[in-house]
Design an enzyme around this catalytic site. Structure first.
Site, PDB file in Angstrom:
ATOM      1  N   SER A  92     -53.007  49.537  68.546  1.00  0.00           N
ATOM      2  CA  SER A  92     -54.013  49.621  67.489  1.00  0.00           C
ATOM      3  C   SER A  92     -53.884  48.471  66.506  1.00  0.00           C
ATOM      4  CB  SER A  92     -53.855  50.917  66.689  1.00  0.00           C
ATOM      5  OG  SER A  92     -54.012  52.024  67.511  1.00  0.00           O
TER       6      SER A  92
HETATM    7  N1  SAH Z   1     -48.927  53.757  69.869  1.00  0.00           N
HETATM    8  C1  SAH Z   1     -49.101  52.643  70.772  1.00  0.00           C
HETATM    9  C2  SAH Z   1     -50.541  52.413  71.171  1.00  0.00           C
HETATM   10  C3  SAH Z   1     -50.892  53.290  72.203  1.00  0.00           C
HETATM   11  S1  SAH Z   1     -52.365  53.151  73.109  1.00  0.00           S
HETATM   12  C4  SAH Z   1     -48.509  51.367  70.227  1.00  0.00           C
HETATM   13  O1  SAH Z   1     -48.032  51.346  69.100  1.00  0.00           O
HETATM   14  O2  SAH Z   1     -48.506  50.397  70.971  1.00  0.00           O
HETATM   15  C5  SAH Z   1     -52.315  54.827  73.709  1.00  0.00           C
HETATM   16  C6  SAH Z   1     -51.219  55.101  74.695  1.00  0.00           C
HETATM   17  O3  SAH Z   1     -51.312  56.489  75.017  1.00  0.00           O
HETATM   18  C7  SAH Z   1     -51.364  54.348  76.006  1.00  0.00           C
HETATM   19  O4  SAH Z   1     -50.188  53.629  76.256  1.00  0.00           O
HETATM   20  C8  SAH Z   1     -51.581  55.458  77.032  1.00  0.00           C
HETATM   21  O5  SAH Z   1     -51.019  55.171  78.286  1.00  0.00           O
HETATM   22  C9  SAH Z   1     -50.914  56.650  76.357  1.00  0.00           C
HETATM   23  N2  SAH Z   1     -51.335  57.973  76.808  1.00  0.00           N
HETATM   24  C10 SAH Z   1     -52.569  58.377  77.162  1.00  0.00           C
HETATM   25  N3  SAH Z   1     -52.554  59.673  77.521  1.00  0.00           N
HETATM   26  C11 SAH Z   1     -51.264  60.092  77.382  1.00  0.00           C
HETATM   27  C12 SAH Z   1     -50.611  61.351  77.608  1.00  0.00           C
HETATM   28  N4  SAH Z   1     -51.244  62.410  78.073  1.00  0.00           N
HETATM   29  N5  SAH Z   1     -49.293  61.431  77.343  1.00  0.00           N
HETATM   30  C13 SAH Z   1     -48.597  60.348  76.894  1.00  0.00           C
HETATM   31  N6  SAH Z   1     -49.159  59.143  76.684  1.00  0.00           N
HETATM   32  C14 SAH Z   1     -50.478  59.016  76.921  1.00  0.00           C
END
Ligand code: SAH
Length: 243
Positions: A92
């Site tokens: 983000s």
């Molecule tokens: N917080 C992260 C940004 C994440 S983008 C940062 O600081 O970089 C959202 C993330 O959620 C992605 O990596 C995606 O693979 C993960 N995601 C999506 N669905 C998920 C689930 N059910 N359980 C765990 N992770 C998940």
């Protein structure tokens, strides 16, 4: 002997390059924090007059975002923009990371769950503020890379788990705050269950591939919550494991 000398010289060169880049990043990171602070001041509709707390801005100022993005470039890392981190996922924009962190109201003795580790950057920010951070990522290479980055940079109070975060992480909780960084139509009930009374969950609620409401759910009693929508956001979808 000559080989050893060459090796030492190239190590010095690498170290110098890293130091020069870090020095540049210090300026760019400070500018990023100012952008975030100024944005909250100019638009008080989200956080009110008080804006961000000093603790949150300090964590943003101390955490090296360039270590968590593939390019490792200062100018890319500290612009207030989201960045691709591979596997169709994004980290983000810094303002949104700061906003979610502020809304989670993390205190030094808190235990925090993050669902969606991605690059590990949001987990690192939370690690500056909380006693313990548990974070779950569903994409194996992202979970591995984030765990390595967090380990390499001595974030010893963060545990990374590979899996579907829908069910939370009961053995790590109960949690004072839960931060979900992927969008889903409703907050997963297990995450609310694993929140302490008085705790809050912050997540984008709404349809995939569209805008969602950044939502704060507060657990006011063991069987009662309040919900407020704070801002419009656009997050990657919350996916579910097949098994
Ligand atoms: N917080 C992260 C940004 C994440 S983008 C940062 O600081 O970089 C959202 C993330 O959620 C992605 O990596 C995606 O693979 C993960 N995601 C999506 N669905 C998920 C689930 N059910 N359980 C765990 N992770 C998940």
């Amino acid at each position: 002997m000559k080989m050893l000398l060459l090796l030492v010289l190239s190590m010095v060169a690498v170290a110098r390059e890293a130091t020069a880049q870090d020095a540049q990043c210090v300026r760019e990171r400070a500018a990023m924090v100012e952008t975030i602070r100024a944005y909250a001041r100019s638009d008080t509709s989200v956080l009110g007059q008080q804006g961000f707390s000093d603790r949150v801005l300090e964590a943003m100022g101390q955490t090296k975002r360039h270590l968590f993005i593939p390019e490792r470039s200062c100018s890319i890392a500290y612009a207030d923009r989201p960045n691709p981190i591979g596997h169709g996922q994004t980290i983000s924009q810094p303002f949104i990371v700061a906003l979610m962190t502020q809304l989670a109201e993390v205190a030094p003795d808190h235990v925090v769950l993050e669902v969606g580790t991605g690059s590990g950057y949001q987990a690192a920010i939370l690690a500056h503020l909380a006693r313990k951070v548990c974070t779950i990522e569903i994409v194996p290479p992202l979970a591995e890379a984030a765990a390595k980055a967090l380990r390499d940079h001595a974030y010893d109070n963060v545990s990374v788990r590979l899996g579907d975060g829908f069910g939370g992480w009961p053995e790590c909780g109960p949690f004072d705050a839960v931060v979900v960084t992927a969008a889903l139509g409703q907050p997963p009930p297990p995450l609310i269950e694993q929140l302490k009374v008085g705790g809050r969950l912050v997540m984008p609620v709404g349809p995939a591939y569209s805008t969602q409401h950044l939502t704060v759910v507060e657990k006011i009693a063991s069987d009662r919550t309040t919900t407020r929508a704070v801002a419009l956001v656009r997050f990657v979808p919350f996916t579910r494991s097949q098994n």
